[in-house]
Each structure stands twice: as structure tokens, then as C-alpha cells.
Design an enzyme around this catalytic site. Structure first.
Site, PDB file in Angstrom:
ATOM      1  CB  SER A 114      -4.222  -1.415  -4.117  1.00  0.00           C
ATOM      2  OG  SER A 114      -2.917  -1.909  -3.914  1.00  0.00           O
ATOM      3  CE1 TYR A 138      -5.224  -3.787   0.885  1.00  0.00           C
ATOM      4  CE2 TYR A 138      -3.544  -3.983  -0.822  1.00  0.00           C
ATOM      5  CZ  TYR A 138      -4.452  -3.218  -0.117  1.00  0.00           C
ATOM      6  OH  TYR A 138      -4.609  -1.887  -0.426  1.00  0.00           O
ATOM      7  CD  GLU A 175       0.705  -5.510  -3.214  1.00  0.00           C
ATOM      8  OE1 GLU A 175       0.572  -6.735  -3.111  1.00  0.00           O
ATOM      9  OE2 GLU A 175       1.807  -4.967  -3.399  1.00  0.00           O
TER      10      GLU A 175
HETATM   11  O1  F7E Z   1       5.855  -3.124   1.959  1.00  0.00           O
HETATM   12  C1  F7E Z   1       8.982  -5.030   1.965  1.00  0.00           C
HETATM   13  C2  F7E Z   1       7.695  -5.774   1.710  1.00  0.00           C
HETATM   14  O2  F7E Z   1       4.138  -3.034   3.747  1.00  0.00           O
HETATM   15  C3  F7E Z   1       6.625  -2.653   0.883  1.00  0.00           C
HETATM   16  C4  F7E Z   1      -0.040  -0.756   1.215  1.00  0.00           C
HETATM   17  O3  F7E Z   1      -0.375   0.602   1.360  1.00  0.00           O
HETATM   18  O4  F7E Z   1       1.082  -0.309  -0.862  1.00  0.00           O
HETATM   19  C5  F7E Z   1       1.254  -0.888   0.429  1.00  0.00           C
HETATM   20  O5  F7E Z   1       1.570  -2.266   0.330  1.00  0.00           O
HETATM   21  C6  F7E Z   1       7.721  -3.645   0.558  1.00  0.00           C
HETATM   22  C7  F7E Z   1       7.246  -5.104   0.423  1.00  0.00           C
HETATM   23  O6  F7E Z   1       3.716  -1.900   1.512  1.00  0.00           O
HETATM   24  C8  F7E Z   1       9.597  -5.018   5.540  1.00  0.00           C
HETATM   25  O7  F7E Z   1       7.929  -7.164   1.597  1.00  0.00           O
HETATM   26  C9  F7E Z   1      10.710  -5.459   3.740  1.00  0.00           C
HETATM   27  O8  F7E Z   1       7.870  -5.678  -0.666  1.00  0.00           O
HETATM   28  O9  F7E Z   1       5.307  -0.903   3.063  1.00  0.00           O
HETATM   29  P1  F7E Z   1       4.740  -2.207   2.667  1.00  0.00           P
HETATM   30  P2  F7E Z   1       3.044  -2.827   0.373  1.00  0.00           P
HETATM   31  O10 F7E Z   1       2.976  -4.244   0.787  1.00  0.00           O
HETATM   32  O11 F7E Z   1       3.750  -2.531  -0.906  1.00  0.00           O
HETATM   33  C10 F7E Z   1       0.028  -0.869  -1.661  1.00  0.00           C
HETATM   34  C11 F7E Z   1      -0.071  -0.063  -2.928  1.00  0.00           C
HETATM   35  C12 F7E Z   1      -1.240  -1.023  -0.932  1.00  0.00           C
HETATM   36  O12 F7E Z   1      -2.322  -0.921  -1.515  1.00  0.00           O
HETATM   37  C13 F7E Z   1      -1.169  -1.468   0.483  1.00  0.00           C
HETATM   38  O13 F7E Z   1      -2.378  -1.198   1.173  1.00  0.00           O
HETATM   39  O14 F7E Z   1       8.645  -3.671   1.649  1.00  0.00           O
HETATM   40  N1  F7E Z   1       9.460  -5.077   3.354  1.00  0.00           N
HETATM   41  N2  F7E Z   1      10.812  -5.429   5.079  1.00  0.00           N
HETATM   42  C14 F7E Z   1       8.740  -4.795   4.450  1.00  0.00           C
HETATM   43  N3  F7E Z   1       7.464  -4.364   4.595  1.00  0.00           N
HETATM   44  C15 F7E Z   1       7.019  -4.137   5.854  1.00  0.00           C
HETATM   45  N4  F7E Z   1       5.762  -3.681   6.018  1.00  0.00           N
HETATM   46  N5  F7E Z   1       7.818  -4.346   6.954  1.00  0.00           N
HETATM   47  C16 F7E Z   1       9.117  -4.780   6.864  1.00  0.00           C
HETATM   48  O15 F7E Z   1       9.799  -4.957   7.860  1.00  0.00           O
END
Ligand code: F7E
Length: 323
Positions: free
Chosen positions: A130, A153, A132
Site C-alpha cells: 500500500s 496500518y 500508506e
Molecule cells: O481516507 C480523509 C482521511 O479512509 C482517505 C485504504 O484502502 O487507501 C486507503 O486508505 C483520506 C484520508 O483511505 C474522512 O483522513 C476525511 O486522508 O478513504 P480513506 P486511506 O486512509 O487513504 C490506502 C492506499 C490503503 O492501503 C488503505 O487500506 O480521506 N477523510 N474525512 C476521511 N476518511 C474517512 N475514511 N472518513 C471520513 O469521514
């Protein structure tokens, strides 16, 4: 007939990958946790409903934290290709459940690698790595960028990533990591930001929801379509030498921009509905992730086919239909 084993087959990527491999004539074995079976039936419906796919698809209840069951399964199935997609994949949840995240996301990968080693399997192994793992590393990130994860993670995925390389070097296992940047689809879980937005937009337009609460709106991600990314996973296992590849679109957009595009698609102004909620922010944030896909373009001939606007529209349309 080639035989593949997919862990995490009930997830977004697992379901797209299973379809791809079945359509290529593989026999596909999918590992699914018992508790997930009901929840993910809808994702696997496109397999269950198509006889040519269904006949070559076998679901096994199991868990990547149970190494004995993995050894048994590998010995029994004797796969040509193993795709390890199972993990605890939510970054914010990993701050609340760090140990569980390590057990599934890091040690889970180790269990699969150990099972391959101990059964002397000559299968090819794909590890779902990832973006990440890069965390705060300067963007655009490529295969040589430093590992600077910012969450349990990210740390767990970095361990799994390094173990994959280590087993390749130490034991000659044909193992690769696909370093996938964010990839989305109508099958994305509703607690990830893109799907949370597309679902809310559909509901707001239908008069069923008033507001959308979001955390960090400034964070930038490289969002592509999951259906494209599973093609890259398969391609990585068809090359002459096992190598890691970064997979993304090469473009990054902020959460705010994603929300703006989704609301605008249904002629709504996001500022009227989006509310900032600090409780949804993470203890540490990754500010900008953007993939440099030069190696994948040259080495795999892979390119994304879906841009950000098309992705947003696909997801909003699907959520409108689901309503
Ligand atoms: O957040 C912001 C949050 O949870 C994206 C997973 O598939 O991709 C994914 O990880 C962004 C972040 O994905 C909310 O803070 C704002 O900056 O959709 P996400 P992620 O954390 O980027 C990577 C490549 C992986 O490997 C992971 O498994 O959005 N954000 N407001 C929010 N995020 C969430 N979930 N919810 C909110 O309300």
C-alpha cells in the site's frame, strides 16, 4: 487450467480479481472469514449469477491469522498463484486496533509466506502492499521512495512489504509486492471517504440525508478505479522476474475536491452540505500521496483507464441506483 488462491476474496479487490481470473479460465479458490460471508455476498453476486464463473469458483472458510489452516489449504489446493489481499485495511481503525491490525495485516502475510515455504509450493505470490508505507515521503512516490508510515496500518503493511522481499531473497520464493495507491469503486466499503461521499450525495439528492460530516478535507490522494488495479496484480505475476511495482494514476486530488466533484455531478454545491468534524480526523495524517508509475508503464505496459471525474460519476451513479 491454472489455479489461484485469493485471500480476502470478499473484499472490493478480491471480488474484481476473482472475476478477472475466472474470465481468463482460472480455477479460483477464495479464502473468506466466516463472519464476512453474509456481508460480502453482494460483491460476489456477479460470480454466483454466472454459471461459467461459478463452476470454477470455490469458497473456503479460513483466516490468515490461522497458519495451520493456510498450510492445509495450500497443500490441498496446490495453487499456481496466491494473492494475499486479506487485511484490516482501515487506517483510522488501525489507531484503535493496532494489535489486531498487526496480527492480520503484517503477521497474516508472514503466515502465507511461511505456508508457501513449508509446503515447498512453487506458486507465485502477490502481496497487496500500500502507498500508506510511504506516509510522509516526498511525492510523487516510486519503488525507491523511503518507507515513512504514519499509522499502525502503514507500519503493518511496511512489515508485510519487507517480509515479501526478504522471503524472495532468502528462499527464492517468486514473491512480489504491488504498491497500490487508493483505488475505489461502487464496491468500496462505505467507511472509506470516496464511498462515504458518493453514498451521501445520492441520499442528499434524494432528500434522505441533510449533511455530510468529514474529517481532514485537505489530505490529497491518488484515486484510481479498483477494476484497473486488479489487472496490474495479475500482470505482475506473469512477468519473467519477480519485481515490485507502484500502481496509481499519477494524479492527486484533495478530499475537498472529490466532494466538490461528487456534489456538482448532481448539481449541488458541496459547501451547503459538508461539515467538518474534528472527531473524524486521525492522530497522524498522510498529507499527499501521488504515484510515479513509470516502472509499471514500462515493465507491465499498465495504464489506468478511469480518470477522477469518471470514477466519481461511476460511484455516484451506482449509489443512486442502489437507493
Ligand atoms: O481516507 C480523509 C482521511 O479512509 C482517505 C485504504 O484502502 O487507501 C486507503 O486508505 C483520506 C484520508 O483511505 C474522512 O483522513 C476525511 O486522508 O478513504 P480513506 P486511506 O486512509 O487513504 C490506502 C492506499 C490503503 O492501503 C488503505 O487500506 O480521506 N477523510 N474525512 C476521511 N476518511 C474517512 N475514511 N472518513 C471520513 O469521514
Amino acid at each position: 487450467m491454472k489455479v489461484a488462491l485469493i485471500t480476502g476474496v470478499g473484499g472490493q479487490d478480491g471480488s474484481y480479481l476473482a472475476e478477472l481470473l475466472l474470465d481468463k479460465g482460472y480455477q479460483v479458490h477464495g479464502l473468506i472469514r466466516h463472519s464476512s460471508a453474509e456481508k460480502y455476498k453482494s460483491r460476489l453476486a456477479t460470480i454466483a449469477g454466472v454459471p461459467e464463473r461459478k463452476d470454477n469458483f470455490v469458497l473456503h472458510y479460513g483466516d490468515i491469522t490461522d497458519s495451520a489452516s493456510l498450510v492445509r489449504m495450500l497443500a490441498e489446493i496446490q495453487p499456481d498463484e496466491v494473492y494475499n489481499l486479506a487485511a484490516q485495511t482501515h487506517v483510522k481503525v488501525s489507531f484503535d486496533l493496532p494489535e489486531h491490525t498487526m496480527n492480520t495485516t503484517a503477521l497474516g502475510a508472514l503466515h502465507v509466506l511461511e505456508a508457501i515455504r513449508t509446503t515447498k509450493s512453487d506458486c507465485r505470490f502477490y502481496q497487496a502492499s500500500s502507498s500508506e508505507i510511504f506516509g510522509t515521503a516526498a511525492s510523487p512516490q516510486n519503488e525507491s521512495s523511503p518507507l515513512e508510515p504514519q499509522s499502525p496500518y502503514g507500519c503493518a503493511k511496511a512489515v508485510a512489504h519487507l517480509l515479501t522481499a526478504s522471503y524472495r531473497e532468502a528462499y527464492g520464493i517468486w514473491a512480489v509486492s504491488g504498491i497500490m495507491f487508493n483505488h475505489e469503486s461502487p464496491r468500496r466499503g462505505t467507511d472509506f471517504v470516496t464511498r462515504k461521499i458518493s453514498k451521501a450525495v445520492a441520499k442528499i439528492a434524494a432528500g434522505e440525508q441533510d449533511e455530510l460530516h468529514l474529517g481532514n478535507l485537505k489530505a490529497e490522494r491518488d484515486w484510481g478505479f479498483a477494476g484497473d488495479y486488479v489487472v496490474a496484480m495479475w500482470q505482475m505475476l506473469q512477468t519473467d522476474t519477480p519485481e515490485d511495482y507502484v500502481i496509481g494514476t499519477g494524479e492527486s486530488h484533495s478530499v475537498r475536491e472529490f466532494a466538490r466533484l461528487a456534489f456538482e455531478y448532481l448539481d449541488l454545491n458541496y459547501e451547503d452540505y459538508v461539515r467538518h468534524d474534528p472527531d473524524l480526523e486521525r492522530p497522524a495524517e498522510v498529507i499527499n500521496l501521488r504515484a510515479d508509475i513509470t516502472k509499471a508503464e514500462k515493465g507491465l505496459g499498465w495504464k489506468p483507464t478511469v480518470g477522477i471525474e469518471e470514477l466519481v460519476q461511476m460511484m455516484v451513479d451506482a449509489d443512486k441506483q442502489k437507493l
